[in-house]
Design a protein around this motif. Structure first.
Motif, PDB file in Angstrom:
ATOM      1  N   LEU A 157       0.394  -1.595  -0.485  1.00 21.11           N
ATOM      2  CA  LEU A 157      -0.455  -0.403  -0.052  1.00 21.11           C
ATOM      3  C   LEU A 157       0.830   1.033  -0.316  1.00 21.11           C
ATOM      4  O   LEU A 157       0.566   2.175  -0.354  1.00 21.11           O
ATOM      5  N   ARG A 158       2.003   0.741   0.664  1.00 19.41           N
ATOM      6  CA  ARG A 158       3.017   2.024   0.477  1.00 19.41           C
ATOM      7  C   ARG A 158       3.476   2.685  -0.403  1.00 19.41           C
ATOM      8  O   ARG A 158       3.561   3.948  -0.806  1.00 19.41           O
ATOM      9  N   ASN A 159       3.848   1.152  -1.673  1.00 23.67           N
ATOM     10  CA  ASN A 159       3.778   1.639  -2.598  1.00 23.67           C
ATOM     11  C   ASN A 159       3.536   2.195  -3.698  1.00 23.67           C
ATOM     12  O   ASN A 159       3.997   2.204  -4.711  1.00 23.67           O
ATOM     13  N   TRP A 160       1.802   1.322  -3.610  1.00 23.24           N
ATOM     14  CA  TRP A 160       1.579   2.055  -3.983  1.00 23.24           C
ATOM     15  C   TRP A 160      -0.016   3.511  -4.099  1.00 23.24           C
ATOM     16  O   TRP A 160       0.094   3.769  -5.603  1.00 23.24           O
ATOM     17  N   PHE A 161       0.253   3.760  -2.931  1.00 25.24           N
ATOM     18  CA  PHE A 161      -0.430   5.029  -2.526  1.00 25.24           C
ATOM     19  C   PHE A 161       0.012   6.154  -2.107  1.00 25.24           C
ATOM     20  O   PHE A 161       1.505   5.934  -1.706  1.00 25.24           O
ATOM     21  N   PRO A 162       0.051   7.869  -3.285  1.00 28.81           N
ATOM     22  CA  PRO A 162       0.474   8.570  -1.827  1.00 28.81           C
ATOM     23  C   PRO A 162       0.002   8.754  -0.370  1.00 28.81           C
ATOM     24  O   PRO A 162      -0.531   7.602   0.054  1.00 28.81           O
ATOM     25  N   ALA A 163       0.940   8.727   0.254  1.00 28.22           N
ATOM     26  CA  ALA A 163       1.015   8.776   1.947  1.00 28.22           C
ATOM     27  C   ALA A 163      -0.361   9.734   1.704  1.00 28.22           C
ATOM     28  O   ALA A 163      -0.753   9.229   2.910  1.00 28.22           O
ATOM     29  N   ALA A 164      -0.687  10.918   1.622  1.00 29.00           N
ATOM     30  CA  ALA A 164      -1.463  11.394   1.846  1.00 29.00           C
ATOM     31  C   ALA A 164      -3.252  10.974   1.833  1.00 29.00           C
ATOM     32  O   ALA A 164      -3.910  11.380   2.665  1.00 29.00           O
TER      33      ALA A 164
END
Length: 268
Positions: A157-164
């Motif tokens: 999920l951290r690799n797929w989506f922006p932190a925001a």
């Protein structure tokens, strides 16, 4: 989107592959190929817009979703042949192909090894090579030794989506988390092995199908540089860089659809 039961084929090596069609019979077929850790529902949000132009053929790659999960390493050659066998079983001679991440590796393989089955190619958030092999060996060993998929799911999920998006608990993220947690680790490990062993840098130049490459400006998995390398190697390829991380179809759906439909459907 309704969760209709999938159909299945059995590949030459005995693995069941789940698939479904969406859209009108008379429209040109667009095959969608997924990233590791997802299933055919990763495209759900795009289906209504895409079926205005295409009949969609979606499938769960081996190791994912309702498809079989053989143990041991997978190969890109086998993943590509799964698609060829699916097209054969569906009576389809030639289709558009859109692949994202691992699906983009598969789409490149099809353009190189089965170009007569492909009309136009869209290669999204992918690479021709993601070495060195040692990093994949370590990741595979750690995954197979882990007690469950939770740490791996959060890493994806951290690799797929922006932190925001993650910090805001954006509602589009949760279905992907559920899918990751339901994915068997053998499927992820086998697919990582396919990426580990793939190197398409020299053979990319053989692709003659019209090709659109979509890259994410903030992608930390398959960087914009990887997209640039693919686009420069394939004769006549077009490059579109979106302000996205890895799942550009989810994070930037409007821009993603505009690029894909505009490239595949010249009447738009």
């Amino acid at each position: 989107m309704e969760s209709q039961p999938p159909s299945f084929i059995t590949t030459g090596d005995g693995v069941r592959i789940a698939y479904r069609f969406d859209g009108a019979l008379q429209k040109p077929v667009l095959l969608l190929s997924n990233s590791i850790g997802t299933n055919l529902r990763m495209w759900d949000a795009q289906v209504p817009a895409l079926t205005e132009h295409f009949r969609l053929l979606r499938y769960d790659a081996r190791g994912h979703g309702a498809s079989g999960v053989p143990t041991g390493p997978y190969s890109l050659d086998r993943l590509g042949r799964d698609v060829v066998e699916l097209l054969d079983a569906s009576g389809l001679q030639r289709v558009h192909v859109l692949g994202l991440s691992l699906g983009g590796f598969v789409a490149q393989w099809l353009g190189i090894h089965a170009p007569e089955r492909v009309d136009r190619l869209v290669l999204a958030n992918t690479a021709a090579y993601l070495g060195p092999a040692q990093q994949w060996d370590r990741a595979i060993a750690e995954l197979l030794a882990a007690p469950d998929m939770r740490a791996t799911a959060e890493m994806f999920l951290r690799n797929w989506f922006p932190a925001a998006m993650l910090e805001a608990n954006d509602k589009v993220v949760e279905p992907f988390r559920r899918t990751l947690l339901a994915t068997r680790r053998e499927g992820v490990a086998g697919s990582w092995a396919a990426v580990r062993d793939a190197d398409l840098r020299r053979t990319l130049t053989l692709i003659r199908n019209p090709t659109l490459v979509i890259a994410g400006e903030h992608d930390t998995v398959t960087s914009a540089r990887h997209g640039e390398e693919i686009a420069s190697a394939i004769p006549g390829a077009r490059l579109e860089v979106l302000p996205a991380v890895h799942l550009s179809n989810v994070e930037r759906p409007a821009e993603f659809l505009k690029a894909v439909v505009g490239f595949l459907d010249p009447h738009v």
